[in-house]
Write a protein that holds these residues in place. Structure first.
Motif, PDB file in Angstrom:
ATOM      1  N   ILE A   1       0.859  -1.186   0.000  1.00 47.80           N
ATOM      2  CA  ILE A   1       0.000   0.000   0.000  1.00 47.80           C
ATOM      3  C   ILE A   1       0.893   1.234   0.000  1.00 47.80           C
ATOM      4  O   ILE A   1       2.025   1.199   0.473  1.00 47.80           O
ATOM      5  N   ASP A   2       0.389   2.314  -0.565  1.00 46.05           N
ATOM      6  CA  ASP A   2       1.101   3.593  -0.565  1.00 46.05           C
ATOM      7  C   ASP A   2       0.334   4.559   0.317  1.00 46.05           C
ATOM      8  O   ASP A   2      -0.858   4.816   0.076  1.00 46.05           O
ATOM      9  N   ILE A   3       1.000   5.113   1.324  1.00 50.09           N
ATOM     10  CA  ILE A   3       0.351   6.021   2.254  1.00 50.09           C
ATOM     11  C   ILE A   3       1.351   7.069   2.737  1.00 50.09           C
ATOM     12  O   ILE A   3       2.494   6.734   3.084  1.00 50.09           O
ATOM     13  N   ASP A   4       0.942   8.305   2.692  1.00 45.15           N
ATOM     14  CA  ASP A   4       1.792   9.423   3.115  1.00 45.15           C
ATOM     15  C   ASP A   4       3.151   9.398   2.423  1.00 45.15           C
ATOM     16  O   ASP A   4       4.193   9.675   3.028  1.00 45.15           O
ATOM     17  N   GLY A   5       3.155   9.053   1.140  1.00 45.61           N
ATOM     18  CA  GLY A   5       4.388   9.042   0.375  1.00 45.61           C
ATOM     19  C   GLY A   5       5.288   7.846   0.637  1.00 45.61           C
ATOM     20  O   GLY A   5       6.418   7.805   0.156  1.00 45.61           O
ATOM     21  N   LYS A   6       4.808   6.881   1.402  1.00 47.68           N
ATOM     22  CA  LYS A   6       5.601   5.696   1.713  1.00 47.68           C
ATOM     23  C   LYS A   6       4.971   4.450   1.090  1.00 47.68           C
ATOM     24  O   LYS A   6       3.749   4.340   1.027  1.00 47.68           O
ATOM     25  N   SER A   7       5.832   3.542   0.652  1.00 46.20           N
ATOM     26  CA  SER A   7       5.371   2.241   0.172  1.00 46.20           C
ATOM     27  C   SER A   7       5.571   1.235   1.294  1.00 46.20           C
ATOM     28  O   SER A   7       6.706   1.018   1.746  1.00 46.20           O
ATOM     29  N   LEU A   8       4.475   0.659   1.741  1.00 47.36           N
ATOM     30  CA  LEU A   8       4.526  -0.296   2.843  1.00 47.36           C
ATOM     31  C   LEU A   8       4.056  -1.657   2.364  1.00 47.36           C
ATOM     32  O   LEU A   8       3.064  -1.768   1.644  1.00 47.36           O
ATOM     33  N   PHE A   9       4.793  -2.669   2.784  1.00 48.97           N
ATOM     34  CA  PHE A   9       4.373  -4.034   2.472  1.00 48.97           C
ATOM     35  C   PHE A   9       3.749  -4.652   3.722  1.00 48.97           C
ATOM     36  O   PHE A   9       4.385  -4.694   4.781  1.00 48.97           O
ATOM     37  N   LEU A  10       2.517  -5.108   3.600  1.00 49.62           N
ATOM     38  CA  LEU A  10       1.809  -5.716   4.710  1.00 49.62           C
ATOM     39  C   LEU A  10       1.791  -7.234   4.507  1.00 49.62           C
ATOM     40  O   LEU A  10       1.127  -7.741   3.599  1.00 49.62           O
ATOM     41  N   ASN A  11       2.557  -7.916   5.336  1.00 53.99           N
ATOM     42  CA  ASN A  11       2.672  -9.367   5.246  1.00 53.99           C
ATOM     43  C   ASN A  11       1.777  -9.992   6.321  1.00 53.99           C
ATOM     44  O   ASN A  11       1.994  -9.782   7.512  1.00 53.99           O
ATOM     45  N   VAL A  12       0.781 -10.737   5.883  1.00 50.80           N
ATOM     46  CA  VAL A  12      -0.230 -11.266   6.793  1.00 50.80           C
ATOM     47  C   VAL A  12       0.131 -12.673   7.243  1.00 50.80           C
ATOM     48  O   VAL A  12       0.459 -13.536   6.429  1.00 50.80           O
ATOM     49  N   TYR A  13       0.038 -12.903   8.549  1.00 52.71           N
ATOM     50  CA  TYR A  13       0.262 -14.229   9.127  1.00 52.71           C
ATOM     51  C   TYR A  13      -0.998 -14.641   9.891  1.00 52.71           C
ATOM     52  O   TYR A  13      -1.363 -14.010  10.886  1.00 52.71           O
ATOM     53  N   LEU A  14      -1.681 -15.662   9.395  1.00 50.22           N
ATOM     54  CA  LEU A  14      -2.894 -16.140  10.049  1.00 50.22           C
ATOM     55  C   LEU A  14      -2.754 -17.606  10.434  1.00 50.22           C
ATOM     56  O   LEU A  14      -2.204 -18.407   9.670  1.00 50.22           O
ATOM     57  N   PRO A  15      -3.250 -17.984  11.601  1.00 47.84           N
ATOM     58  CA  PRO A  15      -3.266 -19.402  11.964  1.00 47.84           C
ATOM     59  C   PRO A  15      -4.166 -20.152  10.989  1.00 47.84           C
ATOM     60  O   PRO A  15      -5.182 -19.605  10.531  1.00 47.84           O
ATOM     61  N   PRO A  16      -3.850 -21.384  10.644  1.00 47.07           N
ATOM     62  CA  PRO A  16      -4.730 -22.157   9.765  1.00 47.07           C
ATOM     63  C   PRO A  16      -6.093 -22.342  10.427  1.00 47.07           C
ATOM     64  O   PRO A  16      -6.174 -22.823  11.560  1.00 47.07           O
ATOM     65  N   PRO A  17      -7.178 -21.933   9.767  1.00 45.47           N
ATOM     66  CA  PRO A  17      -8.500 -22.127  10.361  1.00 45.47           C
ATOM     67  C   PRO A  17      -8.877 -23.605  10.361  1.00 45.47           C
ATOM     68  O   PRO A  17      -8.409 -24.375   9.514  1.00 45.47           O
ATOM     69  N   ARG A  18      -9.719 -23.995  11.289  1.00 44.06           N
ATOM     70  CA  ARG A  18     -10.120 -25.396  11.344  1.00 44.06           C
ATOM     71  C   ARG A  18     -11.615 -25.513  11.608  1.00 44.06           C
ATOM     72  O   ARG A  18     -12.239 -24.622  12.183  1.00 44.06           O
ATOM     73  N   ILE A  19     -12.162 -26.618  11.150  1.00 45.19           N
ATOM     74  CA  ILE A  19     -13.561 -26.939  11.394  1.00 45.19           C
ATOM     75  C   ILE A  19     -13.606 -28.223  12.210  1.00 45.19           C
ATOM     76  O   ILE A  19     -13.045 -29.243  11.799  1.00 45.19           O
ATOM     77  N   VAL A  20     -14.242 -28.151  13.354  1.00 51.18           N
ATOM     78  CA  VAL A  20     -14.431 -29.319  14.207  1.00 51.18           C
ATOM     79  C   VAL A  20     -15.889 -29.746  14.078  1.00 51.18           C
ATOM     80  O   VAL A  20     -16.801 -28.962  14.360  1.00 51.18           O
ATOM     81  N   VAL A  21     -16.101 -30.965  13.637  1.00 54.17           N
ATOM     82  CA  VAL A  21     -17.450 -31.475  13.407  1.00 54.17           C
ATOM     83  C   VAL A  21     -17.782 -32.510  14.472  1.00 54.17           C
ATOM     84  O   VAL A  21     -17.060 -33.494  14.637  1.00 54.17           O
ATOM     85  N   ILE A  22     -18.866 -32.276  15.188  1.00 58.67           N
ATOM     86  CA  ILE A  22     -19.357 -33.254  16.152  1.00 58.67           C
ATOM     87  C   ILE A  22     -20.390 -34.112  15.446  1.00 58.67           C
ATOM     88  O   ILE A  22     -21.489 -33.664  15.142  1.00 58.67           O
ATOM     89  N   GLY A  23     -20.022 -35.351  15.157  1.00 62.69           N
ATOM     90  CA  GLY A  23     -20.948 -36.252  14.484  1.00 62.69           C
ATOM     91  C   GLY A  23     -20.387 -36.808  13.191  1.00 62.69           C
ATOM     92  O   GLY A  23     -20.153 -36.065  12.237  1.00 62.69           O
ATOM     93  N   ALA A  24     -20.177 -38.124  13.158  1.00 64.22           N
ATOM     94  CA  ALA A  24     -19.669 -38.783  11.953  1.00 64.22           C
ATOM     95  C   ALA A  24     -20.859 -39.270  11.119  1.00 64.22           C
ATOM     96  O   ALA A  24     -21.097 -40.468  10.964  1.00 64.22           O
ATOM     97  N   VAL A  25     -21.603 -38.306  10.581  1.00 64.12           N
ATOM     98  CA  VAL A  25     -22.836 -38.612   9.857  1.00 64.12           C
ATOM     99  C   VAL A  25     -22.642 -38.343   8.366  1.00 64.12           C
ATOM    100  O   VAL A  25     -21.565 -37.954   7.918  1.00 64.12           O
ATOM    101  N   HIS A  26     -23.726 -38.536   7.579  1.00 64.32           N
ATOM    102  CA  HIS A  26     -23.622 -38.357   6.129  1.00 64.32           C
ATOM    103  C   HIS A  26     -23.234 -36.925   5.764  1.00 64.32           C
ATOM    104  O   HIS A  26     -22.459 -36.712   4.818  1.00 64.32           O
ATOM    105  N   ILE A  27     -23.757 -35.946   6.495  1.00 58.87           N
ATOM    106  CA  ILE A  27     -23.390 -34.550   6.221  1.00 58.87           C
ATOM    107  C   ILE A  27     -21.889 -34.359   6.403  1.00 58.87           C
ATOM    108  O   ILE A  27     -21.235 -33.693   5.606  1.00 58.87           O
ATOM    109  N   SER A  28     -21.346 -34.964   7.451  1.00 65.99           N
ATOM    110  CA  SER A  28     -19.913 -34.839   7.735  1.00 65.99           C
ATOM    111  C   SER A  28     -19.068 -35.461   6.627  1.00 65.99           C
ATOM    112  O   SER A  28     -17.995 -34.948   6.296  1.00 65.99           O
TER     113      SER A  28
END
Length: 238
Positions: A59-86
């Motif tokens: 991004i460019d802001i106030d005459g500066k070029s800034l690099f924003l490096n994003v670090y996110l934890p891997p999202p997870r889905i926990v499913v209760i139930g070993a059914v057909h939907i799962s």
């Protein structure tokens, strides 16, 4: 990157806390903004947007070029139930970048043959969460229709501040769940965080279609969650 910044970044990763490394490309300097400190940074709105999208960039802001490096934890889905939907949900969620865990103590349903290549826990939810705690980057999907199995997962998810909590069931089932959760000490605002009926209303009829509706609902909640509260909590936005 300075050693102190690297240490802070590693600490955020261990704590499954989202962070953005802001680097001034000309000056060669950088500073780290963790998700619980977004409001205090002058680039708060931009950083908040990056944490939601997960996309790094310049991004460019106030005459500066800034690099924003994003670090996110891997999202997870926990499913209760070993059914057909799962069975339908698990591979779709994995393709969408989610780590998937299926929990069901019923050995007749929770078999490796039905969930090949999936993290399958043939245990009661309480036993699983003792060693695998939930967090703000977790989604809880409860689909057994059995309160003895579903409720511990829903309760743990509400307590952990999961970005999504959904439970399968009719209006009658939901009303009984509200009674149980109220008796357990949860207030109406907290209970209202539960997506029930679960999934987006797309007229789904088959298990596979319901799985699509659930996954879409989870993704929408992940991308529209509230970021940067002082407490570090994440709650799905309306």
């Amino acid at each position: 990157m300075e050693i102190s910044t690297l240490r802070a970044l590693n600490a955020a990763k261990r704590g499954r806390l989202g962070a953005v490394l802001v680097s001034d490309l000309a000056a060669g300097t950088s500073h780290l903004v963790t998700e619980d400190r977004v409001a205090a940074d002058q680039l708060g709105d931009e950083i908040r947007a990056r944490l939601l999208s997960g996309k790094s960039g310049i991004i460019d802001i106030d005459g500066k070029s800034l690099f924003l490096n994003v670090y996110l934890p891997p999202p997870r889905i926990v499913v209760i139930g070993a059914v057909h939907i799962s069975q339908a949900l698990a591979p779709m969620a994995a393709l969408s970048g989610f780590a998937v865990t299926i929990i069901d103590p019923r050995t007749a349903f929770a078999t490796p043959e039905r969930f090949a290549g999936i993290d399958l826990r043939v245990e009661w939810p309480d036993e699983v969460f003792a060693t695998m705690p939930l967090d703000r980057y977790s989604a809880m999907v409860a689909v057994t229709h059995d309160p003895k199995i579903d409720d511990p997962g829903v309760i743990a998810a509400l307590q952990a501040g999961c970005f999504y909590v959904g439970a399968l069931g009719s209006r009658k089932t939901r009303a009984k769940r509200i009674e149980r959760l109220t008796a357990a000490g949860f207030d109406a605002e907290t209970i209202s965080r539960i997506h029930a009926p679960i999934g987006l209303d797309i007229g789904a009829a088959t298990p596979a279609e319901i799985a699509v509706a659930i996954l879409a609902d989870v993704i929408q909640s992940l991308r529209r969650r509230t970021v940067g509260a002082a407490s570090g909590s994440y709650e799905a936005s309306p």
